[in-house]
Scaffold this motif. Structure first.
Motif, PDB file in Angstrom:
ATOM      1  N   GLU B 236      -3.229  13.370  55.671  1.00 13.53           N
ATOM      2  CA  GLU B 236      -2.852  13.830  57.002  1.00 13.53           C
ATOM      3  C   GLU B 236      -2.862  12.654  57.955  1.00 13.53           C
ATOM      4  O   GLU B 236      -3.694  11.755  57.866  1.00 13.53           O
ATOM      5  N   THR B 267      -7.245  10.952  55.380  1.00  6.56           N
ATOM      6  CA  THR B 267      -6.897  11.095  56.791  1.00  6.56           C
ATOM      7  C   THR B 267      -6.727   9.726  57.422  1.00  6.56           C
ATOM      8  O   THR B 267      -7.574   8.860  57.244  1.00  6.56           O
ATOM      9  N   GLN B 269      -6.175   8.903  61.209  1.00  4.14           N
ATOM     10  CA  GLN B 269      -5.920   9.398  62.552  1.00  4.14           C
ATOM     11  C   GLN B 269      -5.888   8.241  63.518  1.00  4.14           C
ATOM     12  O   GLN B 269      -6.631   7.280  63.399  1.00  4.14           O
ATOM     13  N   ASP B 295     -11.464   8.890  54.867  1.00  8.93           N
ATOM     14  CA  ASP B 295     -11.332   9.279  56.257  1.00  8.93           C
ATOM     15  C   ASP B 295     -11.285   8.055  57.162  1.00  8.93           C
ATOM     16  O   ASP B 295     -12.253   7.303  57.223  1.00  8.93           O
TER      17      ASP B 295
END
Ligand SMILES: Nc1ncnc2c1ncn2[C@@H]1O[C@H](COP(=O)(O)OP(=O)(O)O)[C@@H](O)[C@H]1O
Ligand SMILES: [Mg+2]
Lengths: 252, 472
Positions: B236, B267, B269, B295
């Motif tokens: 993501e 992830t 982000q 992450d």
């Protein structure tokens, strides 16, 4: 124009003036030695030229082939051709020697141009071999856990890879045993050329037996109190600095 | 030879690249503030079944009751004004299967972020969420033919209710924390994925979450079930433009790895500096299954995220690999939760945080191994890098190991990039941003190697941009 020119340089740290009107000209093709007692301002001179933020320049200027360095940021000065081999090189954890050198080389290329990795590694390995640095040092973090001597050799390796116009070597001999000193001196001598000037800062004349200077300057309390031929270094070794300091007192 | 993470031309990219937004006419807007009416509005727009609405309303009650975790996390949480957030915004259209059908401004958004290009080059499927709903969702035919389901949460609930309902809220109960309750009340979007037994999905599935609107909250809900012996990598990415006002992102992600299954959840982000990113992520690993969280938290005002794995079956493995970068004005409060609930389970946590300027990083770890088990292993490593003296880092590892039939190992380190180091690097010709990027990339290098190639390049680029931004 082809010189590193220091003009009446005054510089202070924390409000204390360390350099008190220092002038010196190092033309390309020459090696100048800077000697002087501890605390006389040798490292200060090197760091001021490189642009360290702790030092404030009161007046004077430094020109590299006619361009004022003091206007430039630290990295610009480097890319302009000034190299400083540090007395106490920093350790950079996590950044491998190879990646560091590669980044420094890359920073000298125009935008959009990539260095040739194969040629780069070949060159690096060759230069490391000349300095007796083991290949495994390419993967080690810059200076991290290096012995004093290994750090100094690494400084010389960086100089050889970056091929500066002017190199300032600050006590590159300290921490080296005699064999290492010879290797380092060979490295420097191999780089001596009409296209390059050196300012070799040292406390002892020992280094100057191996890197024979064209001129010797003596720094005391932020001023050059004597300049002369290479024999001056020998004289200093015999008589110590006090001999000159007294002379200075008499003159003034 | 270590991989090269330094190439100068990547640093020149416009660091504002994700900082744009479009004035979109939303057909559905639940308005400012949160109440049962908000839930009725969302339920009505979605045409949901009653049990879901009941679930939401119950969750709202839990949200109201739960205290803000300011006492252990950050006082800054009190700056969130729940009355000045919009909880649902959508164009009122079903997600498109072809980019040609996606409304122009949304399509342009995702094109500018490079999503369709990535899809063509290396992904098995993509879901692209714009504010509250997916604008695009597609899985390549070859993957769909294997029986892989990849849809948004509403579609999952409507069309695959049997599997969805079985696991929904089971890995992360509504009352796990205040923000999981909030998500349970107003969730919209997110992915539902089911991989049938034995199917090893070769290429990653990717979701992209884009916040386009100011004073908005994004509450996606993801549920991934990978059946016996199957394998999946899911990635993501998240971005939002810079707004003056607060934006809230509060997701819940539940993973279920059945016997012998493997899930890798990645992830990356890159939130802008006004986003509160408060996310709950947990995986359930059955016998011999593996759940791995990778992450990377870059940006945001405050991120609170502690991915976890509950190792429920014997021989299960859990892993959290995380990188957090806290720049000026940012707080990355991240960590990992490893719950060993069966014999011979193994967990591994490697966390690296970087604090720049006034940036602040916190690591909170929890490892739980109860007394009645045997043969459990945990390894925890947390390393912090501080770039300049104002940075702050805290480590709170809580390792509860009962009994003596286990092996645990814990290491922590803090290193500094001082002004002297930066000066040294600059003296060799590197700009300040390059010097910082080099240090940061060197620090995270061994973790970045764990990433699929395309993402390690992207991460490296994000770090460069972030460092570039920090020296201004
Ligand atoms: N960063 C600093 N802060 C305070 N004093 C300094 C600093 N750097 C140098 N000095 C002082 O300046 C003088 C010259 O130091 P330095 O240039 O290191 O001498 P040298 O290299 O000739 O031994 C010394 O008195 C030293 O204490
Ligand atoms: Mg000195």
């Amino acid at each position: 124009m082809s010189t590193l020119e220091i003009k009446d340089l005054h510089a202070s740290v924390n409000g204390t003036e360390i350099l008190k009107g220092l002038s010196l000209s190092v033309p390309k093709g020459e090696v100048h030695a800077m000697m002087g007692p501890n605390g006389s301002g040798k490292s200060t001179l090197a760091k001021v030229m490189a642009g360290h933020q702790d030092y404030e320049v009161g007046s004077g200027d430094v020109f590299l082939d006619g361009k004022s360095l003091l206007e430039m940021d630290v990295d610009e000065r480097s890319r302009e051709g000034l190299f400083l081999a540090f007395q106490y090189p920093a350790e950079i954890p996590g950044v491998s020697n190879a990646n560091f050198l590669r980044a420094a080389r890359q920073a000298r290329l125009p935008d959009g141009e990539e260095i040739d990795a194969v040629a780069f590694y070949q060159e690096m390995y060759d230069k490391m071999a000349k300095l007796g640095i083991d290949k495994k040092f390419t993967g080690r973090s810059v200076n991290e856990g290096f012995s004093g001597g290994e750090k100094k050799r690494n400084e010389v390796l960086q100089m050889m890879m970056l091929e500066p116009k002017y190199a300032v070597l600050d006590e590159t001999d300290s921490g080296l045993d005699i064999d290492a000193l010879k290797i380092v001196a060979q490295g420097v001598n191999a780089m001596r050329s009409e296209e390059r000037g050196f300012l070799v800062i040292t406390h002892y004349q020992r280094l100057l037996e191996h890197i024979v200077p064209d001129h010797v300057h003596v720094l005391n309390e932020g001023r050059i109190i004597r300049s002369g031929p290479k024999e001056l270094a020998l004289e200093l070794e015999e008589k110590g600095y006090d001999w000159l300091k007294e002379g200075e007192l008499v003159k003034s | 030879m270590s991989t090269d993470l330094n190439s100068r031309n990547t640093i020149e990219i416009d660091r504002e690249e994700a900082n744009f937004h479009y004035d979109v006419k939303y057909k559905h807007d639940a308005g400012m503030g949160l109440s049962e009416d908000t839930i009725d509005y969302i339920a009505n727009v979605k045409g949901e079944e009653q049990w879901i609405t009941d679930f939401r309303k119950k969750a709202l009650g839990v949200f109201y009751k739960k205290k803000m975790p300011t006492h252990w996390a950050s006082e800054d949480l009190n700056s969130i004004n729940f009355d000045e957030i919009r909880y649902y915004l959508s164009a009122g259209e079903a997600p498109k299967r072809s980019w040609d059908d996606v409304p122009d401004e949304m399509k342009e958004t995702f094109e500018r972020l490079g999503i369709p290009e990535k899809e063509r080059s290396f992904l098995a499927g993509v879901e692209a969420q714009f504010d509250s709903e997916a604008a695009y969702s597609n899985v390549k035919d070859a993957v769909a033919e294997q029986g892989v389901i990849f849809v948004n949460s509403s579609e999952g609930l409507a069309e695959h209710a049997d599997i969805f309902r079985k696991w929904f809220g089971k890995v992360i109960p509504t009352g796990d924390n205040k923000f999981s309750a909030l998500n349970s009340a107003v969730f919209s979007g997110g992915s539902f994925i089911y991989v049938p037994p034995g199917v090893k999905v070769k290429h990653p599935l990717q979701a992209y979450f884009r916040i386009n609107s100011e004073q908005f909250g994004q509450f996606e809900r993801t549920l991934i079930i990978v059946d016996e012996g199957a394998e999946l990598t899911y990635m993501e990415g998240c971005t939002a433009p810079k707004f003056e006002t607060t934006t809230l992102h509060s997701a819940v992600v539940e993973l279920v790895a059945m016997k012998d299954a493997k899930i890798q959840y990645i992830t990356v982000q890159n939130w802008s500096a006004n986003v509160f990113n408060l996310v709950t992520k947990r995986g359930l690993a059955h016998e011999n299954a593996e759940v791995r969280w990778i992450d990377c938290n870059i940006g945001s005002r405050l991120t609170m995220k502690y991915p976890g794995v509950v190792m429920k079956g014997a021989g299960a493995r859990g892993e959290v690999i995380s990188i957090a970068l806290a720049n000026d004005g940012q707080h990355q409060d991240t960590g990992a939760k490893m719950i060993h609930a069966a014999d011979n389970t193994t967990s591994n946590v490697v966390s690296k945080s970087i604090s720049v300027g006034e940036g602040r990083s916190t690591y909170r770890g929890q490892v739980h191994i109860p007394k009645h088990l045997k043969g459990c292993k945990n390894n925890t490593e947390c390393d912090a890098l501080l770039i300049n003296s104002k940075s702050r880092t805290d480590t709170y590892p809580a390792i509860t190991v009962r009994g003596n039939k286990h092996s645990t190992q814990h290491e922590a380190s803090v290193s500094q990039v001082s002004e002297e180091q930066i000066f040294y690097m600059k003296q060799r010709g590197l700009s300040e941003a390059e010097a910082m990027s080099l240090s940061v990339n060197g620090f995270v290098n061994d973790l970045v190697r764990e990433f699929p190639m395309e993402y390690s390049v992207e991460l490296k680029r994000l770090i460069d941009l972030e460092m570039e931004g920090s020296v201004g």
